[in-house]
Scaffold this motif. Structure first.
Motif, short mmCIF file in Angstrom:
data_model
loop_
_atom_site.label_atom_id
_atom_site.label_comp_id
_atom_site.label_asym_id
_atom_site.label_seq_id
_atom_site.Cartn_x
_atom_site.Cartn_y
_atom_site.Cartn_z
N ALA A 3 48.04 40.19 50.02
CA ALA A 3 49.51 40.27 49.41
C ALA A 3 50.25 38.96 49.35
CB ALA A 3 50.32 41.37 50.27
N ASP A 4 49.52 38.07 50.20
CA ASP A 4 50.15 36.68 50.33
C ASP A 4 49.19 35.44 50.08
OD1 ASP A 4 52.35 37.81 51.55
OD2 ASP A 4 51.46 37.93 53.39
N ILE A 5 48.58 36.04 49.16
CA ILE A 5 47.53 34.89 48.65
C ILE A 5 48.00 33.76 47.53
CG2 ILE A 5 45.49 36.12 49.30
CD1 ILE A 5 45.08 36.68 46.23
N ILE A 6 49.49 34.00 47.08
CA ILE A 6 50.01 33.14 46.02
C ILE A 6 51.34 32.93 46.63
CG2 ILE A 6 50.69 33.21 43.75
CD1 ILE A 6 48.30 35.07 42.99
N ASP A 7 51.75 31.54 46.44
CA ASP A 7 53.02 31.37 46.58
C ASP A 7 53.70 31.45 45.23
OD1 ASP A 7 55.36 30.01 46.72
OD2 ASP A 7 54.87 28.42 47.91
N TRP A 8 54.61 32.81 45.24
CA TRP A 8 54.96 32.92 43.92
C TRP A 8 56.09 32.10 43.50
CZ3 TRP A 8 51.94 35.71 40.91
CH2 TRP A 8 51.15 36.66 41.22
N ALA A 9 56.78 31.47 44.29
CA ALA A 9 57.89 30.55 43.85
C ALA A 9 57.19 29.31 43.20
CB ALA A 9 58.70 30.08 45.25
N LEU A 10 55.92 29.08 44.00
CA LEU A 10 55.61 27.58 43.12
C LEU A 10 54.74 27.96 41.97
CD1 LEU A 10 54.50 24.78 43.30
CD2 LEU A 10 52.64 25.32 44.89
N PHE A 11 54.26 29.24 41.82
CA PHE A 11 53.61 29.70 40.62
C PHE A 11 54.76 29.61 39.62
CE2 PHE A 11 52.45 33.32 37.65
CZ PHE A 11 51.36 33.04 37.32
N GLU A 12 55.82 30.21 39.77
CA GLU A 12 56.92 30.26 38.67
C GLU A 12 57.37 28.85 38.52
OE1 GLU A 12 57.55 32.54 36.94
OE2 GLU A 12 56.34 34.10 38.14
N LYS A 13 57.41 28.06 39.36
CA LYS A 13 57.80 26.78 39.00
C LYS A 13 56.73 25.95 38.19
CE LYS A 13 59.04 22.52 41.67
NZ LYS A 13 58.56 21.31 42.28
N SER A 14 55.55 26.08 38.52
CA SER A 14 54.76 25.69 37.57
C SER A 14 54.47 26.27 36.28
CB SER A 14 53.11 25.93 38.08
OG SER A 14 53.02 25.05 39.45
N ARG A 15 55.06 27.48 36.18
CA ARG A 15 55.07 28.06 34.91
C ARG A 15 56.11 27.61 34.20
NH1 ARG A 15 55.14 34.76 34.80
NH2 ARG A 15 54.05 35.22 32.89
N ALA A 16 57.28 27.49 34.66
CA ALA A 16 58.53 26.86 34.08
C ALA A 16 58.34 25.22 33.66
CB ALA A 16 59.65 27.04 34.86
N GLU A 17 57.74 24.67 34.38
CA GLU A 17 57.39 23.22 34.18
C GLU A 17 56.27 23.17 33.11
OE1 GLU A 17 56.29 21.36 37.64
OE2 GLU A 17 58.24 21.58 38.63
N LEU A 18 55.46 23.89 32.99
CA LEU A 18 54.17 23.65 32.06
C LEU A 18 54.55 24.51 30.64
CD1 LEU A 18 51.29 24.32 34.41
CD2 LEU A 18 52.01 22.22 33.11
N GLY A 19 55.73 25.24 30.61
CA GLY A 19 56.26 25.94 29.57
C GLY A 19 55.16 26.75 28.69
N PRO A 20 54.93 26.69 27.21
CA PRO A 20 53.93 27.16 26.56
C PRO A 20 52.67 26.71 26.98
CG PRO A 20 55.43 26.03 25.16
CD PRO A 20 55.84 25.84 26.58
N GLY A 21 52.21 25.89 27.76
CA GLY A 21 51.13 25.49 27.96
C GLY A 21 50.43 26.12 29.05
#
Length: 141
Positions: A3-21
């Protein structure tokens, strides 16, 4: 445990920064990670200590970028131990449990990434077609 293997805040931050890529980067993570793990497992079978370093380094960096810190920590341990063992001319037999865990954790991480990014995987399993048939209200006043 997973359940805790991913830091979802960092995941979403990367998702937002990388956009469509982002989806492309995620596919690279999946492909490169699977290839790197296969290389690590092969290096362990062949007792080729130098061959452990680069694939472990690759998984470490990509995992950290996407918020998969537990995966990155195991890869970092494999990388740093292998580097020391290259210098001391010995094979790191003690890494066998970590290499086994690396595969399991990578598979779990990819599964969670897929659930977070693939809308088809997040839908609940259908229980039937259309509205639930019920005659409980029919004919009652």
């Amino acid at each position: 445990m997973d359940a805790d293997i991913i830091d979802w805040a960092l995941f979403e931050k990367s998702r937002a920064e990388l956009g469509p890529g982002f989806i492309r980067i995620l596919s690279y993570f999946r492909e490169d990670g699977a290839k790197s793990i296969t290389q690590i497992e092969q290096a362990m079978r062949e007792q080729n200590t130098p061959a452990l370093v680069l694939p472990a380094h690759t998984i470490k960096g990509e995992s950290r970028q996407l918020g998969a810190e537990p995966l990155a920590k195991i890869a970092e341990l494999i990388e740093s131990t292998a580097r020391v063992c290259v210098e001391t001319h010995r094979f790191p037999d003690e890494l066998v449990p970590e290499v086994v865990e690396l595969r399991r954790l990578f598979d779990s991480t990819v599964d969670q990434f897929d659930r977070a990014t693939n809308p088809l995987m997040t839908r609940a399993a259908p229980t039937g077609f259309g509205r639930k048939a019920s005659n409980q209200g029919f004919g009652r006043i």
